[in-house]
Design a protein around this motif. Structure first.
Motif, PDB file in Angstrom:
ATOM      1  N   VAL A 118     -11.983 -26.020 -32.477  1.00 29.68           N
ATOM      2  CA  VAL A 118     -13.420 -26.002 -32.762  1.00 29.68           C
ATOM      3  C   VAL A 118     -13.674 -26.123 -34.258  1.00 29.68           C
ATOM      4  O   VAL A 118     -14.698 -26.669 -34.688  1.00 29.68           O
ATOM      5  N   GLU A 119     -12.733 -25.658 -35.067  1.00 35.59           N
ATOM      6  CA  GLU A 119     -12.896 -25.709 -36.524  1.00 35.59           C
ATOM      7  C   GLU A 119     -12.783 -27.123 -37.087  1.00 35.59           C
ATOM      8  O   GLU A 119     -13.234 -27.376 -38.218  1.00 35.59           O
ATOM      9  N   LEU A 120     -12.203 -28.063 -36.339  1.00 32.15           N
ATOM     10  CA  LEU A 120     -11.898 -29.384 -36.895  1.00 32.15           C
ATOM     11  C   LEU A 120     -13.110 -30.080 -37.517  1.00 32.15           C
ATOM     12  O   LEU A 120     -13.005 -30.607 -38.637  1.00 32.15           O
ATOM     13  N   PRO A 121     -14.266 -30.146 -36.838  1.00 32.29           N
ATOM     14  CA  PRO A 121     -15.411 -30.802 -37.489  1.00 32.29           C
ATOM     15  C   PRO A 121     -15.819 -30.122 -38.791  1.00 32.29           C
ATOM     16  O   PRO A 121     -16.300 -30.783 -39.714  1.00 32.29           O
ATOM     17  N   LEU A 122     -15.602 -28.815 -38.861  1.00 34.22           N
ATOM     18  CA  LEU A 122     -15.949 -28.077 -40.077  1.00 34.22           C
ATOM     19  C   LEU A 122     -14.991 -28.404 -41.209  1.00 34.22           C
ATOM     20  O   LEU A 122     -15.390 -28.456 -42.377  1.00 34.22           O
ATOM     21  N   VAL A 123     -13.719 -28.635 -40.865  1.00 33.67           N
ATOM     22  CA  VAL A 123     -12.748 -29.063 -41.877  1.00 33.67           C
ATOM     23  C   VAL A 123     -13.191 -30.380 -42.488  1.00 33.67           C
ATOM     24  O   VAL A 123     -13.186 -30.556 -43.713  1.00 33.67           O
ATOM     25  N   TYR A 124     -13.593 -31.324 -41.619  1.00 37.58           N
ATOM     26  CA  TYR A 124     -14.007 -32.645 -42.102  1.00 37.58           C
ATOM     27  C   TYR A 124     -15.265 -32.567 -42.955  1.00 37.58           C
ATOM     28  O   TYR A 124     -15.486 -33.434 -43.808  1.00 37.58           O
ATOM     29  N   ARG A 125     -16.090 -31.531 -42.727  1.00 38.81           N
ATOM     30  CA  ARG A 125     -17.316 -31.369 -43.501  1.00 38.81           C
ATOM     31  C   ARG A 125     -17.116 -30.500 -44.737  1.00 38.81           C
ATOM     32  O   ARG A 125     -18.072 -30.195 -45.452  1.00 38.81           O
ATOM     33  N   GLY A 126     -15.863 -30.059 -44.962  1.00 38.04           N
ATOM     34  CA  GLY A 126     -15.577 -29.299 -46.166  1.00 38.04           C
ATOM     35  C   GLY A 126     -15.938 -27.830 -46.102  1.00 38.04           C
ATOM     36  O   GLY A 126     -16.118 -27.190 -47.139  1.00 38.04           O
ATOM     37  N   VAL A 127     -16.063 -27.284 -44.875  1.00 41.08           N
ATOM     38  CA  VAL A 127     -16.321 -25.851 -44.711  1.00 41.08           C
ATOM     39  C   VAL A 127     -14.975 -25.145 -44.645  1.00 41.08           C
ATOM     40  O   VAL A 127     -14.116 -25.484 -43.843  1.00 41.08           O
ATOM     41  N   TRP A 128     -14.793 -24.121 -45.474  1.00 40.40           N
ATOM     42  CA  TRP A 128     -13.475 -23.505 -45.588  1.00 40.40           C
ATOM     43  C   TRP A 128     -13.524 -22.004 -45.343  1.00 40.40           C
ATOM     44  O   TRP A 128     -14.581 -21.381 -45.309  1.00 40.40           O
ATOM     45  N   GLY A 129     -12.323 -21.440 -45.173  1.00 40.53           N
ATOM     46  CA  GLY A 129     -12.118 -20.003 -45.135  1.00 40.53           C
ATOM     47  C   GLY A 129     -12.863 -19.274 -44.040  1.00 40.53           C
ATOM     48  O   GLY A 129     -12.992 -19.745 -42.910  1.00 40.53           O
ATOM     49  N   ASN A 130     -13.366 -18.108 -44.373  1.00 45.27           N
ATOM     50  CA  ASN A 130     -14.001 -17.231 -43.401  1.00 45.27           C
ATOM     51  C   ASN A 130     -15.256 -17.841 -42.788  1.00 45.27           C
ATOM     52  O   ASN A 130     -15.578 -17.566 -41.627  1.00 45.27           O
ATOM     53  N   GLU A 131     -15.972 -18.665 -43.551  1.00 49.52           N
ATOM     54  CA  GLU A 131     -17.189 -19.290 -43.033  1.00 49.52           C
ATOM     55  C   GLU A 131     -16.848 -20.218 -41.874  1.00 49.52           C
ATOM     56  O   GLU A 131     -17.557 -20.252 -40.860  1.00 49.52           O
ATOM     57  N   ARG A 132     -15.770 -20.970 -42.003  1.00 53.02           N
ATOM     58  CA  ARG A 132     -15.340 -21.869 -40.929  1.00 53.02           C
ATOM     59  C   ARG A 132     -14.951 -21.080 -39.679  1.00 53.02           C
ATOM     60  O   ARG A 132     -15.358 -21.421 -38.573  1.00 53.02           O
ATOM     61  N   LYS A 133     -14.173 -20.026 -39.854  1.00 54.97           N
ATOM     62  CA  LYS A 133     -13.763 -19.193 -38.720  1.00 54.97           C
ATOM     63  C   LYS A 133     -14.978 -18.554 -38.054  1.00 54.97           C
ATOM     64  O   LYS A 133     -15.059 -18.459 -36.822  1.00 54.97           O
ATOM     65  N   LYS A 134     -15.925 -18.112 -38.870  1.00 57.51           N
ATOM     66  CA  LYS A 134     -17.134 -17.474 -38.344  1.00 57.51           C
ATOM     67  C   LYS A 134     -17.941 -18.435 -37.484  1.00 57.51           C
ATOM     68  O   LYS A 134     -18.388 -18.085 -36.379  1.00 57.51           O
ATOM     69  N   LYS A 135     -18.129 -19.655 -37.964  1.00 58.27           N
ATOM     70  CA  LYS A 135     -18.909 -20.640 -37.220  1.00 58.27           C
ATOM     71  C   LYS A 135     -18.197 -21.032 -35.918  1.00 58.27           C
ATOM     72  O   LYS A 135     -18.836 -21.172 -34.862  1.00 58.27           O
ATOM     73  N   ALA A 136     -16.884 -21.221 -35.988  1.00 56.90           N
ATOM     74  CA  ALA A 136     -16.135 -21.596 -34.793  1.00 56.90           C
ATOM     75  C   ALA A 136     -16.150 -20.474 -33.760  1.00 56.90           C
ATOM     76  O   ALA A 136     -16.308 -20.717 -32.556  1.00 56.90           O
ATOM     77  N   THR A 137     -16.002 -19.249 -34.225  1.00 51.47           N
ATOM     78  CA  THR A 137     -16.040 -18.098 -33.317  1.00 51.47           C
ATOM     79  C   THR A 137     -17.394 -17.982 -32.640  1.00 51.47           C
ATOM     80  O   THR A 137     -17.484 -17.750 -31.422  1.00 51.47           O
ATOM     81  N   LYS A 138     -18.464 -18.170 -33.407  1.00 54.03           N
ATOM     82  CA  LYS A 138     -19.813 -18.109 -32.840  1.00 54.03           C
ATOM     83  C   LYS A 138     -20.002 -19.176 -31.766  1.00 54.03           C
ATOM     84  O   LYS A 138     -20.566 -18.895 -30.691  1.00 54.03           O
ATOM     85  N   ALA A 139     -19.538 -20.383 -32.018  1.00 50.20           N
ATOM     86  CA  ALA A 139     -19.681 -21.465 -31.036  1.00 50.20           C
ATOM     87  C   ALA A 139     -18.927 -21.137 -29.749  1.00 50.20           C
ATOM     88  O   ALA A 139     -19.422 -21.378 -28.641  1.00 50.20           O
ATOM     89  N   LEU A 140     -17.737 -20.582 -29.875  1.00 52.53           N
ATOM     90  CA  LEU A 140     -16.960 -20.213 -28.690  1.00 52.53           C
ATOM     91  C   LEU A 140     -17.619 -19.058 -27.936  1.00 52.53           C
ATOM     92  O   LEU A 140     -17.576 -19.009 -26.702  1.00 52.53           O
ATOM     93  N   GLU A 141     -18.225 -18.147 -28.648  1.00 55.59           N
ATOM     94  CA  GLU A 141     -18.944 -17.059 -27.980  1.00 55.59           C
ATOM     95  C   GLU A 141     -20.151 -17.592 -27.216  1.00 55.59           C
ATOM     96  O   GLU A 141     -20.459 -17.112 -26.108  1.00 55.59           O
ATOM     97  N   ILE A 142     -20.825 -18.589 -27.751  1.00 56.21           N
ATOM     98  CA  ILE A 142     -21.983 -19.177 -27.071  1.00 56.21           C
ATOM     99  C   ILE A 142     -21.586 -19.752 -25.715  1.00 56.21           C
ATOM    100  O   ILE A 142     -22.329 -19.647 -24.731  1.00 56.21           O
ATOM    101  N   VAL A 143     -20.395 -20.370 -25.649  1.00 58.56           N
ATOM    102  CA  VAL A 143     -19.951 -20.976 -24.382  1.00 58.56           C
ATOM    103  C   VAL A 143     -19.120 -20.008 -23.540  1.00 58.56           C
ATOM    104  O   VAL A 143     -18.511 -20.401 -22.543  1.00 58.56           O
ATOM    105  N   GLY A 144     -19.095 -18.729 -23.924  1.00 60.30           N
ATOM    106  CA  GLY A 144     -18.446 -17.714 -23.111  1.00 60.30           C
ATOM    107  C   GLY A 144     -16.951 -17.601 -23.274  1.00 60.30           C
ATOM    108  O   GLY A 144     -16.257 -17.105 -22.378  1.00 60.30           O
ATOM    109  N   LEU A 145     -16.421 -18.017 -24.421  1.00 60.06           N
ATOM    110  CA  LEU A 145     -14.977 -17.964 -24.650  1.00 60.06           C
ATOM    111  C   LEU A 145     -14.614 -17.103 -25.861  1.00 60.06           C
ATOM    112  O   LEU A 145     -13.618 -17.352 -26.533  1.00 60.06           O
ATOM    113  N   GLY A 146     -15.407 -16.086 -26.100  1.00 60.46           N
ATOM    114  CA  GLY A 146     -15.112 -15.202 -27.217  1.00 60.46           C
ATOM    115  C   GLY A 146     -13.801 -14.457 -27.080  1.00 60.46           C
ATOM    116  O   GLY A 146     -13.245 -13.982 -28.069  1.00 60.46           O
TER     117      GLY A 146
END
Length: 233
Positions: free
Chosen positions: A106-134
């Motif tokens: 899930v982090e891959l698009p964020l890597v390509y957009r230059g989002v790094w570190g904890n912010e990237r993990k936070k966004k990916a985790t939130k997206a997975l929680e939205i689809v019920g895979l937290g």
């Protein structure tokens, strides 16, 4: 106001000396917040239409506007920017990297957009929680069911918070229960997060989850079917 607007769209492919017409004068307006389905038999032009909506292909003629901005004559770089910032894609066959965990995929698009570190993990985790895979953040694709893999793919598509989700046969590789779960997620993204959803499907029951069904045949929209909560009008 229309979010996506196609006007008199034609699209042809060259096969040797022959030109094969795939789309023949498509007019289509999709409003912000709609959830629509595109149905048609194999070869009807529905996947080509979705590719044009997703800026993956350029029409032979006609105009295409996204949020009142003409896009059909933009160069590859500008089209890539629109795809990355405005559109999220979900495909039939997941396209997950087997050696990466659910969150890393899930982090891959964020890597390509230059989002790094904890912010990237936070966004990916939130997206997975939205689809019920937290609770599946660190699972590899091989440790997930087909329905869970598709949910990871949806999380990857929404991690950049796109205005539009474009889905090509998103339930085609799933059983009926998993298909229903995926449609529930799309309806949640549409209703609660305001994302516009456009899906291509061959399954009428899947198509009924949207607001409208556009029936396409031989490159033209044959009819538009309005859907209410109790089923087709």
């Amino acid at each position: 106001m229309s979010l996506l607007k196609l006007k008199d769209i034609y699209h042809s492919y060259k096969m040797g000396q022959l030109s094969v017409d795939v789309l023949k004068g498509i007019d289509l307006q999709i409003d912000r917040g709609e959830f629509i389905s595109i149905m048609g038999p194999s070869g009807s032009g529905k996947s080509t239409l979705l590719n044009i909506l997703g800026c993956l292909d350029i029409p032979t003629s006609g105009t295409y506007e996204i949020d009142n901005n003409r896009v059909e004559k933009l160069g590859d770089s500008k089209l890539a920017d629109i795809r990355n910032e405005f559109l999220g894609f979900v495909f039939q066959h997941f396209h997950l990297l087997s050696h990466l965990s659910a969150r890393e995929n899930v982090e891959l698009p964020l890597v390509y957009r230059g989002v790094w570190g904890n912010e990237r993990k936070k966004k990916a985790t939130k997206a997975l929680e939205i689809v019920g895979l937290g609770d599946r953040l660190n699972h590899l694709p091989s440790q997930l069911s087909g329905g869970e893999k598709q949910r990871v793919a949806i999380a990857r598509a929404i991690t950049m918070e796109p205005a539009v989700i474009l889905a090509d046969e998103p339930t085609g590789a799933l059983d009926s229960k998993s298909s229903s779960n995926i449609m529930d997620i799309f309806k949640k993204l549409n209703k609660e997060l305001g994302m516009t959803v456009v899906q291509v499907t061959h399954d009428y029951d899947v198509a009924l989850h949207g607001h409208k069904i556009y029936h396409i045949l031989d490159g033209v929209i044959e009819k538009i079917e309005e859907i209410q909560s109790g089923g087709a009008v």
